[in-house]
Design a protein around this motif. Structure first.
Motif, PDB file in Angstrom:
ATOM      1  N   SER A 143      33.935   5.219 -23.945  1.00  0.00           N
ATOM      2  CA  SER A 143      33.411   6.347 -23.178  1.00  0.00           C
ATOM      3  C   SER A 143      33.902   6.290 -21.734  1.00  0.00           C
ATOM      4  N   LEU A 159      35.671   9.116 -19.668  1.00  0.00           N
ATOM      5  CA  LEU A 159      35.060   9.649 -18.449  1.00  0.00           C
ATOM      6  C   LEU A 159      36.000   9.578 -17.253  1.00  0.00           C
ATOM      7  N   GLN A 191      36.250  12.974 -15.046  1.00  0.00           N
ATOM      8  CA  GLN A 191      35.326  12.817 -13.918  1.00  0.00           C
ATOM      9  C   GLN A 191      35.470  13.901 -12.852  1.00  0.00           C
ATOM     10  N   THR A 226      31.026   3.731 -15.671  1.00  0.00           N
ATOM     11  CA  THR A 226      30.974   5.005 -16.406  1.00  0.00           C
ATOM     12  C   THR A 226      31.258   6.186 -15.484  1.00  0.00           C
ATOM     13  N   PHE A 270      28.418   8.640 -14.785  1.00  0.00           N
ATOM     14  CA  PHE A 270      27.865   9.486 -15.842  1.00  0.00           C
ATOM     15  C   PHE A 270      26.867   8.631 -16.621  1.00  0.00           C
ATOM     16  N   SER A 271      25.823   9.247 -17.134  1.00  0.00           N
ATOM     17  CA  SER A 271      24.988   8.559 -18.117  1.00  0.00           C
ATOM     18  C   SER A 271      25.546   8.890 -19.499  1.00  0.00           C
ATOM     19  N   ILE A 272      25.237   8.030 -20.461  1.00  0.00           N
ATOM     20  CA  ILE A 272      25.654   8.225 -21.851  1.00  0.00           C
ATOM     21  C   ILE A 272      24.394   8.165 -22.705  1.00  0.00           C
ATOM     22  N   GLU A 314      27.211  19.265 -18.497  1.00  0.00           N
ATOM     23  CA  GLU A 314      27.147  18.236 -19.530  1.00  0.00           C
ATOM     24  C   GLU A 314      28.425  18.297 -20.371  1.00  0.00           C
ATOM     25  N   ASN A 373      29.387  17.185 -24.144  1.00  0.00           N
ATOM     26  CA  ASN A 373      28.584  16.887 -25.322  1.00  0.00           C
ATOM     27  C   ASN A 373      29.466  16.809 -26.567  1.00  0.00           C
ATOM     28  N   TYR A 428      27.230  13.202 -22.173  1.00  0.00           N
ATOM     29  CA  TYR A 428      27.605  12.587 -20.911  1.00  0.00           C
ATOM     30  C   TYR A 428      27.138  13.503 -19.783  1.00  0.00           C
TER      31      TYR A 428
END
Length: 190
Positions: free
Chosen positions: A17, A21, A25, A86, A89-91, A121, A123, A168
């Protein structure tokens, strides 16, 4: 207690990921980005296949999408919080299952929690059943990507069976909130 293999698989999902990303980004989620994602990283790409394999294994092994939100048919879990590796970003992994064999058509589509995407997002949709699809801003997505734009709000909806959504979020931003109402106090069908 997590096994060594679960930690290895989770770290592999985060590492793959993170590489993805790095490429997105600077992009803004929206219709053009959704088209680009599906062309560059669609279901036939190595990236999609690798991420799909890892997140499906995570769901099977119980470390991804393992927290019930609305019983076993709607589950999610945070795989990684926003951090440097990352690209901030959150995953998150989400499992949704619609009952496409239900007699009542309202039961054939499953609606999750209403929410907003302050920064948009990315996705990735991974169908577990052949006809499973998630509703995105550009329509139903069976396998591939959706990219709701910054400021968008919706109920996530699944149809045709079970799926996993690997999403993400820039800066981890998501807002769970009540759905807007019409002048008569009825919840929106957004």
């Amino acid at each position: 207690m997590k096994t060594q293999q679960e930690n290895t698989d989770r770290e592999a999902l985060i590492a793959h990921s993170a590489a993805f990303l790095e490429t997105v980004q600077g992009m803004t989620p929206g219709p053009d980005t959704e088209i680009w994602l599906n062309r560059q990283h669609g279901p036939d790409s190595d990236l999609y296949r690798t991420l799909a394999q890892l997140v499906k294994k995570g769901v099977r092994d119980g470390w991804a999408a393992n927290i019930e939100v609305d019983g076993p048919r709607y589950r999610r879990s945070l795989i990684a919080a926003p951090e440097e590796r990352t690209r901030y970003f959150s995953i998150t992994a989400v499992y949704m299952a619609a009952n496409d064999h239900a007699a009542d058509p309202r039961e054939q589509t499953y609606r999750g929690q209403y929410h907003a995407h302050p920064y948009g997002e990315f996705n990735m949709i991974v169908p577990l059943d052949q006809n499973a699809a998630l509703k995105g801003p550009e329509g139903w997505c069976h396998a591939g990507w959706t990219a709701p734009a910054p400021g968008s709000e919706h109920y996530p909806e699944a149809t045709g069976g079970a799926l996993i959504a690997l999403f993400y979020l820039p800066a981890g931003r998501i807002r769970y909130c009540p759905a807007p109402t019409d002048p008569h106090g009825n919840a929106s069908r957004i």
